[in-house]
Each structure stands twice: as structure tokens, then as C-alpha cells.
Design an enzyme around this catalytic site. Structure first.
Site, short mmCIF file in Angstrom:
data_model
loop_
_atom_site.label_atom_id
_atom_site.label_comp_id
_atom_site.label_asym_id
_atom_site.label_seq_id
_atom_site.Cartn_x
_atom_site.Cartn_y
_atom_site.Cartn_z
N SER A 256 0.85 -1.19 0.00
CA SER A 256 0.00 0.00 0.00
C SER A 256 0.88 1.23 0.00
O SER A 256 2.00 1.20 0.51
CB SER A 256 -0.86 0.02 1.27
OG SER A 256 0.00 0.11 2.38
N LYS A 257 0.34 2.30 -0.56
CA LYS A 257 1.17 3.49 -0.69
C LYS A 257 1.48 4.18 0.64
O LYS A 257 2.35 5.02 0.72
CB LYS A 257 0.59 4.46 -1.72
CG LYS A 257 -0.70 5.10 -1.35
CD LYS A 257 -1.09 6.09 -2.42
CE LYS A 257 -2.50 6.57 -2.21
NZ LYS A 257 -3.14 7.09 -3.38
N ARG A 258 0.77 3.78 1.65
CA ARG A 258 1.06 4.35 2.96
C ARG A 258 2.37 3.78 3.53
O ARG A 258 3.13 4.45 4.18
CB ARG A 258 -0.09 4.03 3.92
CG ARG A 258 -0.44 5.13 4.85
CD ARG A 258 -1.85 5.01 5.36
NE ARG A 258 -2.27 3.65 5.64
CZ ARG A 258 -2.09 3.02 6.79
NH1 ARG A 258 -1.47 3.61 7.79
NH2 ARG A 258 -2.53 1.79 6.96
#
Ligand code: GLU
Length: 484
Positions: A256-258
């Protein structure tokens, strides 16, 4: 059989590392088998797709060296390769109609309010099946025709089997993929606006484009029964379906981009070499028979073996990627290395210029004025990190509040990583906690840049970027917490 495989991205955002991974597997399979690699854009969700995203995906895949033999930009015998263009030719409606004529699909007139009520009722009665209940499956065809003629909105749904078990042997999995048909709903194939859903469009296009193997992420396993059933009912020669593990963050959650930069453009901007990234992707779920880690594309094509792919969900480990990056870069000739040094600087010059201009005397000043933009880590001295008037605990606490607010904003998609929004987020916290700007800004500046003087703080944070700022905050907090 001549192998024909495809990558079929939906251009709904930045080019994703997951797309590159699946593209790499398909490309390796095609190239190592003397087959063809097709690129198709799946843009049937017109509200979310954009030309800019499509272009960025093509550019990023090309940057990685994953060249295709047929695609939107170069054409080919089985085009067009963009689903909206195929929709304009009426391709999908024709197959939806064939299914209706055969009794394998039917019009459904449920409104969205009716569908919501259906769902709520299923949840309230603790039904084991949550989904469309098939209420128009056996609707009188004459009445349906009448309602359509009257202009009532409707969708076309597949008439899925209701009994029996779907079973499929995916060559990468020990056990057959099995699912009871009673658990599978009557998928919408054609929406009320006449556009196909992904399911119909993908099955039709894979067949018309002569795709022999669909190698894709395992998130599509759940749709496999629908796809195979549709292909069979339409009388298509079915491709072999192969589902590979999803890339994971180090904590094993879906990438995930987090937690990891997922945008391929980020890697390019940060100076990662396409050779290193491709080499790294090729080690995810796959390995060199002699356990070697550093190899080029030619060697990759020699050793690539689809059957050796593991489906365990390979971890996207940036430390390993950075290690490979170093090996690749240090092997460059002097001339290539110089060119790469220029490229890395050029890539960032436009954003750096306004920040650096007021502080520059010589062109070379960029090397020390902006070191924190390029280096992986900054290691601030504790004495500079703790501002006058605060102690280690107070500094750690303030940085923790800032870190939490950033993370929350990113998670909720409510924080654009831009100077203005970063500033208002931090100023909001200052007000809530009664921090003085002097101390708060100083702690943040030192944590992010490693020094107590820098270009304007929030512009600097925007340029340094989320994926470098957040780890630096975490590191600073950790160091401060070790102080007794
Ligand atoms: N458009 C789908 C995606 O972007 C393709 C899935 C498939 O490969 O069938 O994930």
C-alpha cells in the site's frame, strides 16, 4: 501453440509497482517462449480513468524495458487495444446480446434503492448469502421487452449456475481452486449506460486477442468462476489462468502506498535504475537457479520459469532493492555514471530551483544545500534536534503528534503532500497543543533535513516527499525516546 499474454492495466492513477510486477512476469513468459506480449488498456470505468494515467503507465513500463508487441500506441492485428475504443465499435454489447439470446444472461430492472434494501434485509436476517438475489432471473421476457421499449433503465446480468461446484487447477497451486456456485452472484455484465463491466470486457478481449495465458494477481481468483463460465458460454477457446501472489509490505499486508511507495514514477524520480528495479522485481516470488541475485534482462529471460513462481505473497523489501541499485550503479562505466549523475539532478532541478536560488552563490552549491533531498537518511545531532526550551520527551511527543496527523490524513486520503496542506496540518496541531512555532518548526526541520537551517520548511517537506519524511520522523522519534 504460440504464447500470447497480456497486461491489462486500468488507467485510474499513478503507474503501480504491482502492474510492473505482473507485466514483468507476462513479458518474461512471452519473451522466453518466443511468444507475444500485448498491452491493453481497460478503461471501462470512465469516471475513474484518464489519458494522463494511461500515458504514465505506458511510459513507466517502457522505462523498465518491458516492451510490448501490440498495444494502444503501436497497434497490431487484434486492435484496438483500448476498451473504450472497442466499446465504440459495439463489441461488448454484441456478446452480451448473444448471452441473452442463449438464455445465459438477462435484463434486470432493480434500482439502486432496491439493491440497497435487498442487502440490508440480507444482513438483518443474517443470510449466508449477501448479494443480488436473482429476482429477475425468470422474469417474463415479453414484459422485459416492453419495459426496455418504454425506456426503463436496466442492466444485463449473467445467469450463473445455482448448483454444483466450480473447480479449476491453477498450475501454481497445490489444491484446486473451488467455489460453490450458490455462493456466486449473477454478475452485472453490461451496465445501465451500456458500458461493459471488467468481467465481460476482459473475457471477450482475451478471447478476441487470442490470449493463451492470463497471468495475473491472485485478487482475481474470486472472479475466476465467472470468467471461465462466461468464456465457455460464449464458445471461446479458454486461456490458461495463472494467479500469482500479491506484493506485500514488510509487515505482510497487501502493498500500500502508505507503507511503501507504490508509484513507479517515484522510483524513477529518486534515481532508481530501471535495470535494478527489474532485477529486483524478478526476485519476487522467483529465484535464480544458482541463487544469484544480480543479473540482467538477458539472463533473466534465460532462467525464467513460470512453474518456479511461489504464490506466497513476496515482500517488497526496499532495503534489498537499494542494495541491488548500488550494485548496478557501481558497475557503470565512467561515462554512464556521469550521465546518470546528470539525470538524477535534472529530474529534480525544477522543483529545487525556487528553494535553492536565494541561497546559492555557485552552481555546485546544490550538492550541499540540498543533500537531504537526495540522501536516503539524515542523521541529525541530538543537540540540534531538541530545540531550546524543550526536552527530548517534549520533542518526541510533538513529532509523534505530527507523525500521527500525517498518517491519518494520508490514510483517509485527506492530506495532499503539498506545502500548504502540510503547513495547515502542523499549524492546527500547534494551536491544539500550544506549541511555539520556533520550537515546533525547529524540531521538524532538523528531523526532516538533519540541519537547523534550510529553505522554507513546508516547501522543503513537499520536495523531500512523504516516503522520505515519514521514516525520518520515525527515526528522530526513536532516537529521542532513547534519551534518558
Ligand atoms: N484491469 C485489471 C486490473 O487493472 C486487469 C485484471 C486482469 O488482469 O484480468 O487489475
Amino acid at each position: 501453440m504460440t504464447v500470447r499474454v497480456r497486461i491489462a492495466p486500468s488507467p485510474t492513477g499513478d503507474p503501480h509497482v504491482g502492474t510492473a510486477y505482473i507485466a514483468m512476469l507476462n513479458w518474461c513468459f512471452a519473451r522466453s517462449q518466443g511468444g507475444s506480449f500485448v498491452l491493453r488498456l481497460e478503461d471501462t470505468d470512465q469516471t475513474r480513468c484518464s489519458d494522463a494515467s494511461a500515458q504514465a503507465i505506458l511510459d513507466a513500463l517502457r522505462w523498465l524495458g518491458l516492451d510490448w508487441d501490440e498495444g494502444p500506441d503501436i497497434g497490431g492485428k487484434r486492435g484496438p487495444y483500448v476498451q473504450s475504443q472497442r466499446q465504440a465499435q459495439g463489441i461488448y454489447a454484441q456478446y452480451a446480446q448473444q448471452l441473452v439470446d442463449q438464455g445465459d444472461a438477462y435484463p434486470c430492472f432493480c434500482t439502486s434503492a432496491e439493491l440497497t434494501a435487498m442487502r440490508e434485509q440480507q444482513i438483518a436476517s443474517k443470510s449466508s448469502f449477501i448479494g443480488y438475489d436473482g429476482r429477475y432471473r425468470d422474469y417474463d421476457p415479453e414484459q422485459a421487452r416492453q419495459r426496455i421499449a418504454n425506456g426503463e433503465p436496466y442492466v444485463i446480468r449473467m445467469k450463473a449456475p445455482q448448483v454444483g461446484v466450480f473447480s479449476y487447477r491453477d498450475r501454481l497451486r497445490k489444491d484446486s481452486v473451488e467455489k460453490r456456485w450458490e455462493e456466486i452472484d449473477d454478475q452485472v455484465l453490461l451496465k445501465a449506460d451500456g458500458w461493459p463491466t471488467y468481467h465481460l470486457a476482459a473475457v471477450v478481449d482475451d478471447a478476441l486477442m487470442g490470449i493463451t495465458h492470463v497471468i495475473r494477481a491472485e485478487e482475481w481468483l474470486g472472479s475466476l468462476p465467472k470468467h471461465i463460465w462466461l468464456g465457455e458460454r460464449l464458445g471461446f477457446a479458454l486461456p490458461e489462468y495463472i494467479h500469482v501472489g500479491l506484493l506485500r509490505n514488510p509487515d505482510k499486508s497487501k502493498i500500500s502506498k502508505r507503507k511503501n511507495p507504490t508509484n513507479l514514477l517515484w522510483y524513477k524520480q529518486q534515481g532508481f535504475l530501471p535495470q535494478a528495479l527489474l532485477n529486483f522485481l524478478a526476485l519476487l516470488g522467483h529465484s535464480h537457479p544458482q541463487e544469484r541475485e544480480y543479473f540482467d534482462r538477458d539472463e533473466l529471460l534465460r532462467i525464467f520459469d513460470l512453474d518456479r513462481l511461489s504464490v506466497g505473497g513476496p515482500v517488497f523489501d526496499r532495503v534489498k532493492l537499494t542494495h541491488l541499485q548500488g550494485l548496478w550503479l557501481r558497475d557503470f562505466s565512467d561515462a554512464d555514471l556521469k550521465a546518470e549523475m546528470h539525470r538524477c539532478l535534472d529530474e529534480r532541478l525544477d522543483e529545487l530551483l525556487p528553494l535553492l536560488r536565494p541561497r546559492m552563490t555557485f552552481g555546485g552549491d546544490v550538492t550541499w544545500l540540498a543533500d537531504f533531498v537526495f540522501s536516503d537518511n539524515v542523521e541529525p545531532h541530538l543537540e540540534t534536534l531538541i530545540p531550546k526550551g524543550w526536552d527530548a520527551a517534549a520533542t518526541a511527543q510533538a513529532l509523534e503528534h505530527i507523525q500521527a496527523a500525517f498518517n491519518k490524513g494520508i490514510k483517509k486520503d485527506a492530506l495532499a503532500w503539498e506545502a500548504d496542506s502540510l503547513e495547515s496540518c502542523v499549524r492546527g496541531l500547534m494551536e491544539t497543543h500550544g506549541w511555539k512555532p520556533k520550537q515546533c518548526f525547529s524540531a521538524l526541520r532538523v528531523a526532516v533535513t538533519g540541519r537547523n537551517q534550510s529553505p522554507p520548511l513546508f516547501d522543503t517537506m513537499a520536495v523531500v516527499g512523504q516516503h522520505r519524511v515519514l521514516p525520518r520522523l520515525a527515526q528522530a522519534i526513536e532516537r529521542l525516546k532513547r534519551v534518558r
